[in-house]
Design an enzyme around this catalytic site. Structure first.
Site, PDB file in Angstrom:
ATOM      1  N   ALA A   1       2.240   2.854   2.459  1.00  0.00           N
ATOM      2  CA  ALA A   1       3.382   2.731   3.363  1.00  0.00           C
ATOM      3  C   ALA A   1       4.432   1.771   2.808  1.00  0.00           C
ATOM      4  O   ALA A   1       5.617   2.113   2.698  1.00  0.00           O
ATOM      5  CB  ALA A   1       2.892   2.261   4.739  1.00  0.00           C
TER       6      ALA A   1
ATOM      7  N   ASP B   1      -1.820   2.012   8.238  1.00  0.00           N
ATOM      8  CA  ASP B   1      -3.078   1.851   8.977  1.00  0.00           C
ATOM      9  C   ASP B   1      -3.066   0.768  10.046  1.00  0.00           C
ATOM     10  O   ASP B   1      -3.914   0.783  10.937  1.00  0.00           O
ATOM     11  CB  ASP B   1      -4.225   1.547   7.999  1.00  0.00           C
ATOM     12  CG  ASP B   1      -4.631   2.770   7.193  1.00  0.00           C
ATOM     13  OD1 ASP B   1      -4.042   3.847   7.404  1.00  0.00           O
ATOM     14  OD2 ASP B   1      -5.545   2.641   6.357  1.00  0.00           O
TER      15      ASP B   1
ATOM     16  N   GLU C   1     -16.449  11.867   0.295  1.00  0.00           N
ATOM     17  CA  GLU C   1     -15.882  11.895  -1.057  1.00  0.00           C
ATOM     18  C   GLU C   1     -16.681  10.994  -1.992  1.00  0.00           C
ATOM     19  O   GLU C   1     -16.942  11.349  -3.140  1.00  0.00           O
ATOM     20  CB  GLU C   1     -14.402  11.483  -1.018  1.00  0.00           C
ATOM     21  CG  GLU C   1     -13.537  12.536  -0.318  1.00  0.00           C
ATOM     22  CD  GLU C   1     -12.033  12.298  -0.464  1.00  0.00           C
ATOM     23  OE1 GLU C   1     -11.610  11.133  -0.392  1.00  0.00           O
ATOM     24  OE2 GLU C   1     -11.298  13.285  -0.651  1.00  0.00           O
TER      25      GLU C   1
ATOM     26  N   GLY D   1       0.855  -1.183   0.000  1.00  0.00           N
ATOM     27  CA  GLY D   1       0.000   0.000   0.000  1.00  0.00           C
ATOM     28  C   GLY D   1       0.891   1.233   0.000  1.00  0.00           C
ATOM     29  O   GLY D   1       2.075   1.157  -0.350  1.00  0.00           O
TER      30      GLY D   1
ATOM     31  N   LYS E   1      -0.520  -9.020  -1.898  1.00  0.00           N
ATOM     32  CA  LYS E   1      -1.619  -9.848  -2.387  1.00  0.00           C
ATOM     33  C   LYS E   1      -1.776  -9.746  -3.902  1.00  0.00           C
ATOM     34  O   LYS E   1      -2.110 -10.703  -4.580  1.00  0.00           O
ATOM     35  CB  LYS E   1      -2.883  -9.326  -1.701  1.00  0.00           C
ATOM     36  CG  LYS E   1      -4.108 -10.161  -1.811  1.00  0.00           C
ATOM     37  CD  LYS E   1      -5.221  -9.484  -0.988  1.00  0.00           C
ATOM     38  CE  LYS E   1      -6.549 -10.179  -1.169  1.00  0.00           C
ATOM     39  NZ  LYS E   1      -7.613  -9.537  -0.372  1.00  0.00           N
TER      40      LYS E   1
ATOM     41  N   ALA F   1      -3.423   8.267   4.855  1.00  0.00           N
ATOM     42  CA  ALA F   1      -2.330   8.080   3.900  1.00  0.00           C
ATOM     43  C   ALA F   1      -1.167   9.003   4.256  1.00  0.00           C
ATOM     44  O   ALA F   1       0.001   8.635   4.115  1.00  0.00           O
ATOM     45  CB  ALA F   1      -2.823   8.369   2.483  1.00  0.00           C
ATOM     46  N   GLN F   2      -1.490  10.188   4.741  1.00  0.00           N
ATOM     47  CA  GLN F   2      -0.445  11.156   5.066  1.00  0.00           C
ATOM     48  C   GLN F   2       0.480  10.627   6.161  1.00  0.00           C
ATOM     49  O   GLN F   2       1.710  10.716   6.056  1.00  0.00           O
ATOM     50  CB  GLN F   2      -1.102  12.472   5.518  1.00  0.00           C
ATOM     51  CG  GLN F   2      -0.140  13.617   5.578  1.00  0.00           C
ATOM     52  CD  GLN F   2      -0.816  14.930   5.981  1.00  0.00           C
ATOM     53  OE1 GLN F   2      -0.133  15.856   6.365  1.00  0.00           O
ATOM     54  NE2 GLN F   2      -2.120  15.015   5.891  1.00  0.00           N
TER      55      GLN F   2
END
Lengths: 400, 400
Positions: free
Chosen positions: B17, B300, B173, B15, B41, B316-317
């Site tokens: 990270a 996360d 969003e 992801g 994955k 995400a930040q």
């Protein structure tokens, strides 16, 4: 006849039969000779014989319909959007579902067909049908959704099996079209296409039952080459949610069941008191409802007979010829000319077998492969030309 | 440490990270200094913060993912496609679902998050989630299928109601994006868009709970302007098939329930024995799992703390800054330099509110409308640039 100054012709349904009849009448009958009203559920006319294409990802849905206003002169033909709920022959009136009542002097019933489930338990509840543009769009989104669901829950392998019940023209055309779409679709959803499976089930001993052996063999070969599993002589016994059970006892788990195995005439015809055989009312040599000189019935809800008294099948070809014939005859009638009897000319058949292949038989000539495909396109082009001239042919992309 | 000649760094998850950490390590660590293995994955990396866009019809799904091979030098980082099933800290081994066992000297756990349903009855069974590319694609096909189903069965009006549970960033969003898509989609299916309805449900008193009041108010205003019904302070009590029941007793019939109201760390972390709070394992000042000097946890599934001991949110930040930090520190560690503690720098937030609007707060500056939108795009561009340089930015169409 009512006391109107000029007779009113009421056309029910804007399928192949209704549209071509309306077109013919609007061209041949001057406004002072008759009023023409066309009633249809939608504001558009759909090319029912082609909807398997966008259902399975070829072309766009807009390619298989046209706004009625675009191809008919609505100054000449009055268009009434509505759903016919019943026909009152004695009062010469048609009732629409919104309560509107339309009277007529001459009635042309062209209400088409609907799926026939033959009382197979669970079939109507669990199967999708390719019987309208809306049905085709649902098949399209349903199939894409099945692949997306599988990706989200990969243990649900049955979602990759697609069952098509019935291997007549519609079933075979849809199965082959789907076989050409799945590789593209599977790639989009990161699914190895080998995991997908199309099964076409037919109660009769062969595909395209009732057609020339050449067509049947060709179609079966192409289907096998496309990896479609064909099951013949094993009718569907009953259907449950995501499960198809055959007479042999075989069970097929699937996320998608599409029924193409039967059609019957629009139920309004039977409900209005016309005698019917599988929803189709027998017509005389002038395509008139038996016993009613001012009611014409054409297309899938009519049951016309060939020269040897054999019933003609409910196909677009028959519908189009009936429509032309009734159009001509109504003009004859209103101008004091004698009526001519209907004589069906069998122009041959073409079945598309996917995106680039078709098989056909026209008189003694057989066509396969790309030639068959071109022939099929030619039939479609011929129809579009008749309906809307060259602009429509170009617009619907058939000359691109 | 094992007896290998050079240490092996194992990164779990590609992801935000995992990818940025792998990128950093592959750039800064010469091959002779450490072996790097990345396990994921899928063969691709997905831009999770943007998947609401294609889920609701903006852009293509290919715009929100990139093949890992395209952005990482796989001569430097060995990529292993697989699903992590457990981590054995004592033996320094990771077990994959296909039986593969990978040993490590240094482990970087970046396994991300999954939906948290808070035990709300029926929610997990009946809701779709926007938690992966596959989930987003399912939302996309599901919504189109709902409209197609409605056209086939117009009495099923609930199919035109779309319920989004949770009005955090993802929920807001997605709701606004969907509001911009529905007119186009409704037109495609001949449905008056006024018949469709988007309902966004939030348990807290406002949208984007926990964020600056300016953002919340702006978002609520834009949502109202887009016709989204916002229900706050009324949590979902339970969910049945096509039915959402709120605590107040209100019942909403719908064909589409999308849950965005909670995330928790990947279950593998908890199942492997790490202490967790909602699936996230607390990390020390060096983003290390408590008590394990050779295990780093980022993104996360980690629970890092800010300067005042306040937990940082799973965004995400945070993930990106942790990834850079751990990358740097591992280089320090392997080159005998001292470790530096992690210090999160809050760069601000931007929420997209549909296709052409976003609202953000960066330090003391507030951005709305198109400026906000450009800011949001800038964040995405900045990330793509970091990941794959200018070619990736151009390829994913953000400069078009």
């Amino acid at each position: 006849m009512t006391m109107q100054t000029k007779p009113r012709i009421l056309i029910l349904g804007a399928g192949y039969a209704g549209m071509i009849c309306a077109k013919k009448l609007s061209k041949k009958l001057p406004p002072e000779q008759a009023e023409i009203i066309l009633v249809n559920k939608h504001s558009y006319h759909q090319f029912l014989a082609q909807i398997h294409e966008p259902a399975a990802g070829r072309n766009d849905f807009e390619d298989v319909r046209v706004e009625i206003a675009e191809v008919l002169d609505l100054n000449r033909v009055r268009f009434h959007k509505g759903i016919v709920s019943s026909i009152d022959r004695e009062r010469q009136q048609v009732h629409l579902s919104d309560g509107t009542v339309l009277s007529y002097d001459y009635l042309i019933i062209a209400l088409g067909s609907e799926p026939e489930y033959f009382g197979i338990p669970g079939l109507a509840d669990h199967a999708l049908t390719l019987h309208s543009l809306n049905g085709a769009r649902l098949i399209h989104t349903h199939i894409a959704n099945a692949l997306a669901r599988y990706k989200a829950e990969p243990e649900q392998k049955h979602l990759l099996t697609f069952v098509i019940g019935g291997a007549g023209f519609t079933g075979v055309e849809l199965a082959t079209e789907l076989a050409d779409w799945l590789p593209e679709l599977a790639r989009r959803y990161d699914i190895p296409v080998e995991k997908t499976k199309i099964i076409n089930i037919e109660a009769a001993p062969c595909v395209l039952p009732g057609n020339d052996a050449f067509l049947c063999e060709q179609a079966a070969q192409i289907m096998a080459a496309k990896g479609i599993e064909l099951i013949t002589q094993d009718p569907i016994h009953h259907v449950e949610s995501e499960l198809v059970c055959l007479k042999s006892g075989r069970q097929i788990h699937t996320g998608t069941i599409i029924w193409t195995g039967g059609v019957r005439g629009n139920r309004v015809v039977e409900a209005s008191g016309f005698p019917v055989q599988r929803g189709r009312t027998p017509v005389d040599a002038f395509n008139r409802a038996q016993g009613w000189e001012n009611i014409f019935v054409i297309g899938d809800c009519s049951l016309p007979f060939g020269p040897e008294g054999k019933p003609l099948p409910p196909t677009a070809q028959v519908a189009l010829q009936q429509a032309e014939h009734v159009g001509e005859n109504l003009v004859n009638l209103l101008t004091g000319q004698p009526l001519t009897p209907f004589r069906f000319i069998h122009r041959g058949v073409v079945a598309s077998l996917g995106r680039r292949y078709a098989v056909g038989k026209v008189k003694k000539y057989r066509a396969t492969g790309l030639i068959g495909h071109i022939l099929k396109e030619a039939v479609a082009i011929r129809y579009l030309y008749k309906l809307g001239g060259l602009p429509l042919v170009i617009k619907k992309g058939l000359l691109a």
